[in-house]
Scaffold this motif. Structure first.
Motif, short mmCIF file in Angstrom:
data_model
loop_
_atom_site.label_atom_id
_atom_site.label_comp_id
_atom_site.label_asym_id
_atom_site.label_seq_id
_atom_site.Cartn_x
_atom_site.Cartn_y
_atom_site.Cartn_z
N SER A 107 75.44 4.48 -28.26
CA SER A 107 76.57 3.70 -27.75
C SER A 107 77.82 4.22 -28.43
N GLY A 108 78.96 3.75 -27.97
CA GLY A 108 80.21 4.13 -28.63
C GLY A 108 80.25 3.61 -30.06
N MET A 109 79.76 2.38 -30.27
CA MET A 109 79.78 1.83 -31.62
C MET A 109 78.85 2.62 -32.55
N PHE A 135 89.72 -1.47 -30.26
CA PHE A 135 88.61 -2.15 -29.59
C PHE A 135 88.01 -3.17 -30.58
N ASP A 143 89.59 8.05 -30.71
CA ASP A 143 88.74 7.43 -29.68
C ASP A 143 89.38 7.77 -28.33
N SER A 202 83.06 6.29 -26.23
CA SER A 202 82.09 5.38 -25.64
C SER A 202 81.82 5.98 -24.26
N THR A 246 79.85 5.00 -22.26
CA THR A 246 79.62 3.84 -21.39
C THR A 246 80.74 3.67 -20.36
N LYS A 247 81.91 4.14 -20.68
CA LYS A 247 83.08 3.89 -19.85
C LYS A 247 83.23 5.01 -18.80
C1 LIG Z 1 83.74 0.16 -25.17
C2 LIG Z 1 84.54 0.79 -26.22
C3 LIG Z 1 83.96 1.15 -27.45
C4 LIG Z 1 82.53 0.83 -27.80
O1 LIG Z 1 81.62 1.47 -26.98
P1 LIG Z 1 80.16 0.90 -26.63
O2 LIG Z 1 79.59 1.98 -25.79
O3 LIG Z 1 80.33 -0.41 -25.94
O4 LIG Z 1 79.44 0.75 -27.93
C5 LIG Z 1 84.77 1.77 -28.38
N1 LIG Z 1 86.07 2.03 -28.12
C6 LIG Z 1 86.65 1.70 -26.95
C7 LIG Z 1 88.09 2.00 -26.73
C8 LIG Z 1 85.92 1.06 -25.96
O5 LIG Z 1 86.50 0.71 -24.81
#
Ligand SMILES: *Cc1c(COP(=O)(O)O)cnc(C)c1O
Length: 398
Positions: A86-88, A112, A184, A206, A208-209
């Protein structure tokens, strides 16, 4: 393929990193295997000894994950990439692998929520302290530097007010302080902004986005030099195990193929919506780097390819209660936009930051961050822009 840096971004997005198995499959294979077998004890010994160069166990490395890493490294213009769950997990990995107790971090305060929580409540328990600064105040970054400062951390544009910070200028301050500069790059993605070319040491994602871009999987990544990513971050990830799954890596590889098409179209839609909102009588302010009215518009246009797909706008109202009611009416009036905290999806998402993503911070901290009760964040998707406009208009007309 020959991963020559001379190939254009669009070519790298569909070709870079592809590694075929003996079957010569055209599309990248998903290697759902936890381990890899060896011809002999001697070969096993050799491969475990040089595990950077061979596949032995998927917590260390996996062919599908490696393809994603190589492709993203090519797109960010970095030598190496490590993918995470994950991003975290990427943030945890970069801090745990490069800092130690006693070290100090300087970070933008526009962060975030979970990143803010990690810096202020988790890493602090391990002796790593953080000073938060106004990201566009260059003197504040400089003033925050101490002898034990080892890392700078920045998000640009910021969430949700799209504040843009000067990556190149901040990188100069970080370099003079001998601090690693982590950016980031979640809001822009490499399709719009490449922080390594502007002096950052590490790009964090992340995935995920926008990298997935279709709201399917969680993922994260760190891109930078081999010296940092392979020598420092990789030993931590292979031991601690915040590893990306091969299946998610495959989904993300497919996401990267359409990244620039999606992000450019979503940005064009966002600009149209932002211009329309700015002229709307029910709307106070619009926060979008692509608008001439944005305080850092010139910087954003220099640093990014476009304004991006995310904007915020503030509903008018005489009291905070009225502003919240107006914002909630717009959100509840939508039939297309998804009410969710996620962003970067092909489907437009709409959020009320004051009561969701930024709901757990104190009202004072919220006010200091400029997040009012009337604020709405929109992460614009690929729907037709006329339909999105009509969707918002329903609640805006009161
Ligand atoms: C969503 C997000 C994260 C964390 O990412 P995850 O994949 O949810 O762990 C970190 N930084 C930004 C700017 C984000 O939008």
């Amino acid at each position: 393929m020959d991963d020559s840096p001379n190939f254009d971004f669009d070519t790298l997005a569909v070709r870079a990193g592809t590694a075929r198995s003996d079957f010569n499959e055209h599309s990248e294979a998903i290697f759902l295997t936890s381990s890899f077998v060896f011809a002999s004890a001697a070969e096993a010994a050799e491969r475990f000894k040089n595990s950077e160069d061979y596949f032995t166990y998927s917590r260390f490395s996996n062919p599908t994950v490696a393809m994603f890493q190589d492709r993203l490294a090519a797109l960010e213009g970095g030598e190496a990439c490590i993918a995470t769950a994950s991003g975290m997990a990427a943030i945890m990995s970069v801090v745990m692998s490069t800092l130690q107790a006693g070290d100090h971090l300087v970070s933008s305060r526009a962060l975030f929520g979970s990143t803010l929580g990690m810096f202020s409540q988790i890493f602090s328990r391990f002796g790593i302290t953080t000073t938060f600064v106004d990201p566009s105040d260059l003197d504040a970054w400089q003033r925050a530097v101490r002898p034990e400062t080892k890392m700078f951390f920045l998000e640009t544009p910021s969430n949700p007010l799209t504040e843009v910070s000067d990556i190149e200028a901040i990188s100069g301050i970080a370099r003079a302080a001998n601090a690693l500069f982590v950016v980031d790059n979640c809001f822009c993605s490499p399709a719009l902004q490449q922080p390594l070319k502007l002096g950052a040491d590490i790009v964090m994602h992340s995935a995920t986005k926008f990298l997935d871009g279709q709201g399917r999987v969680l993922g994260g990544a760190l891109v930078g030099s081999k010296k940092i990513i392979i020598e420092q971050v990789f030993p931590f990830v292979r031991s601690a195990g915040p590893t990306l799954s091969a299946f998610n890596a495959w989904v993300l590889l497919k996401g990267l193929e359409t990244l620039s098409l999606r992000v450019e179209k979503q940005s064009a839609n966002a600009l149209e919506i932002a211009r329309w909102l700015e002229a709307h009588p029910a709307v106070g302010r619009v926060f979008y780097p692509g608008l001439e009215s944005h305080p850092q518009h010139a910087l954003a246009m220099r640093q990014q390819k476009s304004g991006g797909a995310i904007l915020s706008f503030e509903l008018k109202g005489d009291t905070p209660e009225q502003m919240r009611a107006n914002a909630w009416r717009v959100i509840d009036g939508t039939k297309i936009c998804s009410i969710t905290g996620n962003l970067g999806d092909t489907r437009t998402t709409i959020t009320h930051p004051a009561t969701t993503t930024h709901g757990r911070i104190t009202p004072e901290a919220r006010a200091a961050a400029g997040i009012t009760e009337g604020l709405i964040r929109l992460a614009v998707g690929l729907e037709h822009v006329g339909d999105i406009r009509a969707d918002l208009q329903r609640g805006l007309q009161g």
